[in-house]
Enzyme design. Structure first.
Site, PDB file in Angstrom:
ATOM      1  N   SER A  34       0.953  -1.173   0.063  1.00  0.00           N
ATOM      2  CA  SER A  34       0.016   0.155   0.044  1.00  0.00           C
ATOM      3  C   SER A  34       0.838   1.264  -0.024  1.00  0.00           C
ATOM      4  O   SER A  34       0.536   2.268  -0.155  1.00  0.00           O
ATOM      5  CB  SER A  34      -0.948   0.088   1.230  1.00  0.00           C
ATOM      6  OG  SER A  34      -0.074  -0.110   2.522  1.00  0.00           O
ATOM      7  N   GLU A  86      -5.590  -0.013  -7.527  1.00  0.00           N
ATOM      8  CA  GLU A  86      -4.690   0.612  -8.011  1.00  0.00           C
ATOM      9  C   GLU A  86      -3.416  -0.148  -8.654  1.00  0.00           C
ATOM     10  O   GLU A  86      -3.001  -0.899  -8.110  1.00  0.00           O
ATOM     11  CB  GLU A  86      -3.905   1.539  -6.842  1.00  0.00           C
ATOM     12  CG  GLU A  86      -4.876   2.455  -6.315  1.00  0.00           C
ATOM     13  CD  GLU A  86      -4.232   3.067  -4.942  1.00  0.00           C
ATOM     14  OE1 GLU A  86      -4.694   4.485  -4.777  1.00  0.00           O
ATOM     15  OE2 GLU A  86      -3.300   2.698  -4.346  1.00  0.00           O
ATOM     16  N   ASN A 118      -3.857   6.282  -0.502  1.00  0.00           N
ATOM     17  CA  ASN A 118      -3.177   6.649   0.834  1.00  0.00           C
ATOM     18  C   ASN A 118      -2.562   8.038   0.805  1.00  0.00           C
ATOM     19  O   ASN A 118      -2.186   8.425   2.049  1.00  0.00           O
ATOM     20  CB  ASN A 118      -2.355   5.330   1.093  1.00  0.00           C
ATOM     21  CG  ASN A 118      -3.150   4.414   1.750  1.00  0.00           C
ATOM     22  OD1 ASN A 118      -3.830   4.430   2.436  1.00  0.00           O
ATOM     23  ND2 ASN A 118      -2.589   3.136   1.429  1.00  0.00           N
ATOM     24  N   HIS A 131      -2.580  -3.121  -5.970  1.00  0.00           N
ATOM     25  CA  HIS A 131      -2.781  -2.629  -4.688  1.00  0.00           C
ATOM     26  C   HIS A 131      -4.703  -2.674  -4.536  1.00  0.00           C
ATOM     27  O   HIS A 131      -5.409  -2.019  -4.992  1.00  0.00           O
ATOM     28  CB  HIS A 131      -2.476  -1.244  -4.301  1.00  0.00           C
ATOM     29  CG  HIS A 131      -2.860  -1.098  -2.894  1.00  0.00           C
ATOM     30  ND1 HIS A 131      -3.313   0.469  -2.454  1.00  0.00           N
ATOM     31  CD2 HIS A 131      -3.181  -1.689  -1.859  1.00  0.00           C
ATOM     32  CE1 HIS A 131      -3.591   0.454  -1.279  1.00  0.00           C
ATOM     33  NE2 HIS A 131      -3.441  -0.914  -0.883  1.00  0.00           N
TER      34      HIS A 131
END
Length: 386
Positions: free
Chosen positions: A118, A151, A189, A139
């Site tokens: 991540s 992702e 993130n 991801h």
């Protein structure tokens, strides 16, 4: 389409990815060194499948088909026939590199080797391989079978062919792909940091308590969970480590500065739901405090958090982390935001965004509140994102 898939790590994420691939018709080998963990994963899938049958989502034949598509193995050599392998183990760069080096000695030269990390550098992971162009980031978000977004992150070494093949395959699994540049936190993130960070800052300034900030973002913003509820759900230890990782990776940019409040809660063992106590008390007899339902205060809180999120999304576009469409898709489908942040910026007005950020900067004189050049440029040229 890729038929043979290897998954490394049978935890919640690895098991979820295996379910996704098996449902799409792939023959999956789920690998773990811990046979108890494999047994646990198999039992958990049985439970999930039984529940889906109960709800009428699938029939018994489909249940059997999906389960039969997954084999549980305790030797990495068993993944030798994989066309695609996805690693979903502990977030430790050295461990990942070691596993990838061993894996490369077993698989064919054409096998795509992917990491579900991540926040770690895909370029760094790829550097451990003899053929780094085969490496890519894939991801998924938890729970993998339910969350639509994935992702896909090419490293600077990744070949265009591997990127195209990976993207097509993940789309064939029924997922929405957002292609992101290999930078700390990728899209979600990175862009989501102010949801937690600015909310913690508002609390630390004494403007409002946890429950009032959560109420403001849910009632005015339409978020499904408030930031403190969400941090308790994720785990304060996990969320803090991600924040700290992104902060360090961005050379200590004050925009990503971690909070002492979260650090102390984590140190105290107040991790959230999993420990029974976090920002809220989850014991049986606990009663949740009532928020201060002052609408003007709630609007002020929401506006401040929203404009910081918009600024982060605009900056991600400014630095070519992803396209505007992928950034908004990532936030709506990856973390269930009620609207895409760039679409939200258009709705509120680019001039409103610039004004709010300048007000915050004028008050605090901290680089944390600097307005993205993208927003300033668009405001000057009277443009919108969509």
């Amino acid at each position: 389409m890729i038929k043979h898939v290897g998954i490394i790590g049978s935890g919640t994420m690895g098991s979820g990815i295996a379910q996704v691939a098996a449902t799409a018709g792939c023959l999956v080998k789920l690998y773990d060194t811990n046979t108890e963990a494999l047994d646990k994963s198999k039992a958990a899938l049985e439970k999930i499948m039984a529940r889906l049958v109960e709800k009428g989502r699938i029939d018994e034949a489909e249940k059997t088909r999906i389960q039969d598509n997954i084999s549980y193995v305790d030797s990495l050599k068993e993944l030798s026939d994989s066309e695609l392998t996805i690693e979903a183990i502990v977030e430790n760069l050295d461990i990942k590199k070691k596993v990838f080096q061993e894996l490369e000695s077993y698989v064919s030269k054409k096998t795509i080797i992917a990491s579900n990390t991540s926040s770690l550098s895909i370029a760094s992971i790829a550097s451990s391989l003899k053929k780094p162009k085969r490496c890519i980031g894939i991801h998924f978000f938890n729970p993998a079978p339910l969350m639509k977004l994935v992702e896909v992150i090419p490293a600077i070494q990744t070949s265009d062919k591997v990127l195209r093949k990976t993207t097509m395959n993940i789309q064939n699994w029924g997922k929405t792909v957002a292609v992101a540049k290999d930078t700390p936190g990728f899209i979600v993130n990175r862009v989501a940091r102010p949801f937690y960070g600015e909310s913690l800052r508002i609390y630390e300034e004494g403007i409002a308590d946890f429950e009032t900030i959560d109420w403001a973002l849910k009632s005015i913003g339409g978020f499904r969970m408030g930031p403190f509820e969400l941090m308790d759900f994720i785990g304060n230890d996990v969320n803090y480590v991600v924040t700290e990782t992104v902060f360090k990776a961005f050379y200590y940019d004050p925009r990503y500065k971690p909070s002492f409040t979260q650090k102390r809660f984590s140190e105290a063992g107040y991790l959230g739901r999993k420990s029974g106590k976090g920002y809220y008390d989850y014991s049986e007899k606990a009663t949740k405090p009532e928020p201060n339902q002052d609408v003007a205060l709630a609007q002020k809180i929401f506006d401040r958090v929203l404009v910081m999120l918009i600024n982060e999304a605009a900056d991600a576009l400014f630095w070519n982390i992803a396209s505007a469409e992928d950034i908004d898709n990532a936030m709506t489908k990856g973390v269930n935001y009620p609207k895409g942040l760039l679409a939200w910026a258009d709705e509120k007005g680019i001039d409103w965004c610039v004004q709010k950020l300048d007000e915050l900067y004028d008050e605090y004189r901290e680089d944390r509140y600097r307005c993205s050049p993208m927003l300033r440029r668009m405001n000057k040229e009277n443009k919108t994102f969509f």
